[in-house]
Design a protein around this motif. Structure first.
Motif, PDB file in Angstrom:
ATOM      1  N   GLY A 290     -23.819   6.687   2.740  1.00 54.24           N
ATOM      2  CA  GLY A 290     -24.603   6.291   4.135  1.00 54.24           C
ATOM      3  C   GLY A 290     -25.328   7.582   4.671  1.00 54.24           C
ATOM      4  O   GLY A 290     -26.605   7.737   4.409  1.00 54.24           O
ATOM      5  N   GLY A 291     -24.515   8.577   5.374  1.00 53.80           N
ATOM      6  CA  GLY A 291     -25.135   9.382   5.859  1.00 53.80           C
ATOM      7  C   GLY A 291     -25.795  10.903   5.137  1.00 53.80           C
ATOM      8  O   GLY A 291     -26.374  11.562   5.566  1.00 53.80           O
ATOM      9  N   THR A 292     -25.219  11.020   3.886  1.00 50.40           N
ATOM     10  CA  THR A 292     -25.609  12.368   3.218  1.00 50.40           C
ATOM     11  C   THR A 292     -26.897  12.283   2.504  1.00 50.40           C
ATOM     12  O   THR A 292     -27.304  11.226   1.865  1.00 50.40           O
ATOM     13  CB  THR A 292     -24.618  12.404   2.008  1.00 50.40           C
ATOM     14  OG1 THR A 292     -23.180  12.324   2.564  1.00 50.40           O
ATOM     15  CG2 THR A 292     -24.639  13.834   1.465  1.00 50.40           C
ATOM     16  N   ARG A 293     -27.841  13.283   2.747  1.00 52.33           N
ATOM     17  CA  ARG A 293     -28.851  13.270   2.073  1.00 52.33           C
ATOM     18  C   ARG A 293     -29.136  14.236   1.106  1.00 52.33           C
ATOM     19  O   ARG A 293     -28.432  15.417   1.311  1.00 52.33           O
ATOM     20  CB  ARG A 293     -29.879  13.965   3.177  1.00 52.33           C
ATOM     21  CG  ARG A 293     -30.006  12.812   4.427  1.00 52.33           C
ATOM     22  CD  ARG A 293     -30.962  13.227   5.607  1.00 52.33           C
ATOM     23  NE  ARG A 293     -31.135  12.144   6.641  1.00 52.33           N
ATOM     24  CZ  ARG A 293     -31.699  12.588   7.629  1.00 52.33           C
ATOM     25  NH1 ARG A 293     -32.195  13.616   7.915  1.00 52.33           N
ATOM     26  NH2 ARG A 293     -31.951  11.536   8.507  1.00 52.33           N
ATOM     27  N   SER A 294     -29.823  13.981  -0.075  1.00 51.01           N
ATOM     28  CA  SER A 294     -29.930  15.002  -1.144  1.00 51.01           C
ATOM     29  C   SER A 294     -31.266  15.467  -1.151  1.00 51.01           C
ATOM     30  O   SER A 294     -32.340  14.676  -1.063  1.00 51.01           O
ATOM     31  CB  SER A 294     -29.609  14.121  -2.272  1.00 51.01           C
ATOM     32  OG  SER A 294     -30.335  13.213  -2.611  1.00 51.01           O
ATOM     33  N   VAL A 295     -31.308  16.849  -1.574  1.00 50.11           N
ATOM     34  CA  VAL A 295     -32.641  17.387  -1.652  1.00 50.11           C
ATOM     35  C   VAL A 295     -32.623  18.473  -2.901  1.00 50.11           C
ATOM     36  O   VAL A 295     -31.619  18.923  -3.485  1.00 50.11           O
ATOM     37  CB  VAL A 295     -32.878  18.477  -0.516  1.00 50.11           C
ATOM     38  CG1 VAL A 295     -33.921  19.252  -0.744  1.00 50.11           C
ATOM     39  CG2 VAL A 295     -32.541  17.763   0.712  1.00 50.11           C
ATOM     40  N   LYS A 296     -33.779  18.202  -3.671  1.00 47.53           N
ATOM     41  CA  LYS A 296     -34.015  19.018  -5.224  1.00 47.53           C
ATOM     42  C   LYS A 296     -34.431  20.367  -4.496  1.00 47.53           C
ATOM     43  O   LYS A 296     -35.599  20.486  -3.951  1.00 47.53           O
ATOM     44  CB  LYS A 296     -34.851  18.189  -5.977  1.00 47.53           C
ATOM     45  CG  LYS A 296     -35.154  19.026  -7.399  1.00 47.53           C
ATOM     46  CD  LYS A 296     -36.205  18.218  -7.978  1.00 47.53           C
ATOM     47  CE  LYS A 296     -36.377  18.912  -9.475  1.00 47.53           C
ATOM     48  NZ  LYS A 296     -37.109  18.010 -10.312  1.00 47.53           N
ATOM     49  N   VAL A 297     -34.035  21.624  -5.034  1.00 46.65           N
ATOM     50  CA  VAL A 297     -34.476  22.748  -4.717  1.00 46.65           C
ATOM     51  C   VAL A 297     -34.522  23.494  -6.004  1.00 46.65           C
ATOM     52  O   VAL A 297     -33.666  23.499  -6.736  1.00 46.65           O
ATOM     53  CB  VAL A 297     -33.326  23.321  -3.722  1.00 46.65           C
ATOM     54  CG1 VAL A 297     -33.637  25.050  -3.731  1.00 46.65           C
ATOM     55  CG2 VAL A 297     -33.138  22.994  -2.456  1.00 46.65           C
ATOM     56  N   MET A 298     -35.570  24.227  -6.113  1.00 49.96           N
ATOM     57  CA  MET A 298     -35.962  24.948  -7.215  1.00 49.96           C
ATOM     58  C   MET A 298     -35.397  26.389  -6.971  1.00 49.96           C
ATOM     59  O   MET A 298     -35.613  27.145  -5.886  1.00 49.96           O
ATOM     60  CB  MET A 298     -37.368  24.992  -7.676  1.00 49.96           C
ATOM     61  CG  MET A 298     -37.896  23.784  -7.873  1.00 49.96           C
ATOM     62  SD  MET A 298     -37.177  22.808  -8.736  1.00 49.96           S
ATOM     63  CE  MET A 298     -37.309  23.556 -10.499  1.00 49.96           C
ATOM     64  N   ILE A 299     -34.887  27.127  -8.034  1.00 51.54           N
ATOM     65  CA  ILE A 299     -34.689  28.730  -8.102  1.00 51.54           C
ATOM     66  C   ILE A 299     -35.441  29.106  -9.034  1.00 51.54           C
ATOM     67  O   ILE A 299     -35.332  29.127 -10.148  1.00 51.54           O
ATOM     68  CB  ILE A 299     -33.287  28.947  -8.267  1.00 51.54           C
ATOM     69  CG1 ILE A 299     -32.352  28.161  -6.909  1.00 51.54           C
ATOM     70  CG2 ILE A 299     -32.721  30.458  -8.414  1.00 51.54           C
ATOM     71  CD1 ILE A 299     -30.912  28.355  -7.157  1.00 51.54           C
ATOM     72  N   ALA A 300     -36.454  29.912  -8.871  1.00 50.98           N
ATOM     73  CA  ALA A 300     -37.336  30.352  -9.377  1.00 50.98           C
ATOM     74  C   ALA A 300     -37.534  31.969  -9.399  1.00 50.98           C
ATOM     75  O   ALA A 300     -36.726  32.616  -8.693  1.00 50.98           O
ATOM     76  CB  ALA A 300     -39.028  29.746  -9.326  1.00 50.98           C
ATOM     77  N   GLY A 301     -38.269  32.350 -10.380  1.00 52.48           N
ATOM     78  CA  GLY A 301     -38.527  34.099 -10.398  1.00 52.48           C
ATOM     79  C   GLY A 301     -38.689  34.683 -11.691  1.00 52.48           C
ATOM     80  O   GLY A 301     -38.563  33.650 -12.761  1.00 52.48           O
ATOM     81  N   GLY A 302     -38.949  35.602 -12.062  1.00 53.96           N
ATOM     82  CA  GLY A 302     -39.149  36.200 -13.336  1.00 53.96           C
ATOM     83  C   GLY A 302     -37.911  36.456 -14.055  1.00 53.96           C
ATOM     84  O   GLY A 302     -36.815  36.163 -13.909  1.00 53.96           O
ATOM     85  N   PHE A 303     -38.235  37.086 -15.464  1.00 50.97           N
ATOM     86  CA  PHE A 303     -37.041  37.311 -16.358  1.00 50.97           C
ATOM     87  C   PHE A 303     -35.923  38.311 -15.812  1.00 50.97           C
ATOM     88  O   PHE A 303     -36.434  39.258 -15.449  1.00 50.97           O
ATOM     89  CB  PHE A 303     -37.831  37.663 -17.533  1.00 50.97           C
ATOM     90  CG  PHE A 303     -36.721  37.901 -18.713  1.00 50.97           C
ATOM     91  CD1 PHE A 303     -35.972  36.994 -19.273  1.00 50.97           C
ATOM     92  CD2 PHE A 303     -36.565  39.313 -19.191  1.00 50.97           C
ATOM     93  CE1 PHE A 303     -34.968  37.353 -20.171  1.00 50.97           C
ATOM     94  CE2 PHE A 303     -35.916  39.552 -20.214  1.00 50.97           C
ATOM     95  CZ  PHE A 303     -35.067  38.672 -20.707  1.00 50.97           C
TER      96      PHE A 303
END
Length: 201
Positions: free
Chosen positions: A15-28
């Protein structure tokens, strides 16, 4: 935090839970895998492989000489911010030879965190350029290492050529609470952008 009216891509069957795709980026070596591991509610999926002498020409270890492993595909984790919102975290590989994977990883992402090592600012230029190219909203997270020198935020902003509306926060990627605060800063940034976009012109 109230997320009503916030544009989220998915809802669970409950029902109420929303899901979001989040990226974690950056250099080596900026701490992407560390952040996913520290903040995930589940045991994260990682694709780290041991660094070998054969990769020495590609994996520049200046500033990260103690690093022994590297992500070769992606890191994946999940965190519930509250009863309304679940974030699915995708950590990108940092080395140039794996950048071809980024296009697929970014598909469907609502926002991103770009982790920055202030000792090696240039290592995060490519990630910032990719956010701008793919028009993915992001926040800059300065991962504070034990030997990091303090720099004023505006000095970092100028060095990275980051616009004033993009948040810059400090964090310790090893610490769950600190990493969670970065994610919350991203969500707030996305909410603010959404509110501005909905204002009448």
């Amino acid at each position: 935090m109230d997320f009503k009216g916030f544009d989220q891509p998915g809802r669970s069957a409950a029902g109420g839970t929303r899901s979001v795709k989040v990226m974690i980026a950056g250099g080596f070596g900026t701490g992407k895998t560390t952040m996913v591991r520290s903040v995930s509610d589940i045991k994260p999926l990682t694709t780290e492989e041991t660094l070998t002498q054969a990769s020495a020409a590609d994996d520049h270890l200046i500033g990260v000489a103690d690093k022994t492993e590297t992500t070769v595909s992606l890191d994946f984790g999940k965190i519930g911010i509250n009863d309304e919102l679940v974030l699915y975290l995708f950590g990108t590989p940092g080395q140039e030879r794996f950048w071809f994977l980024w296009n697929g990883l970014f598909k469907g992402a609502l926002g991103a965190i770009v982790l920055v090592d202030t000792r090696r600012l240039a290592s995060s230029f490519r990630a910032i350029e990719e956010m701008e190219r793919q028009d993915v909203p992001f926040v800059i997270a300065l991962n504070v290492f034990p030997d990091s020198k303090h720099h004023p935020i505006e000095e970092i902003r100028d060095a990275l050529d980051i616009p004033p509306h993009t948040p810059i926060v400090s964090c310790d990627a090893r610490d769950r609470a600190s990493s969670r605060d970065v994610l919350i800063a991203l969500i707030r940034h996305l909410k603010e952008r959404s509110a501005v976009a909905m204002e009448p012109r």
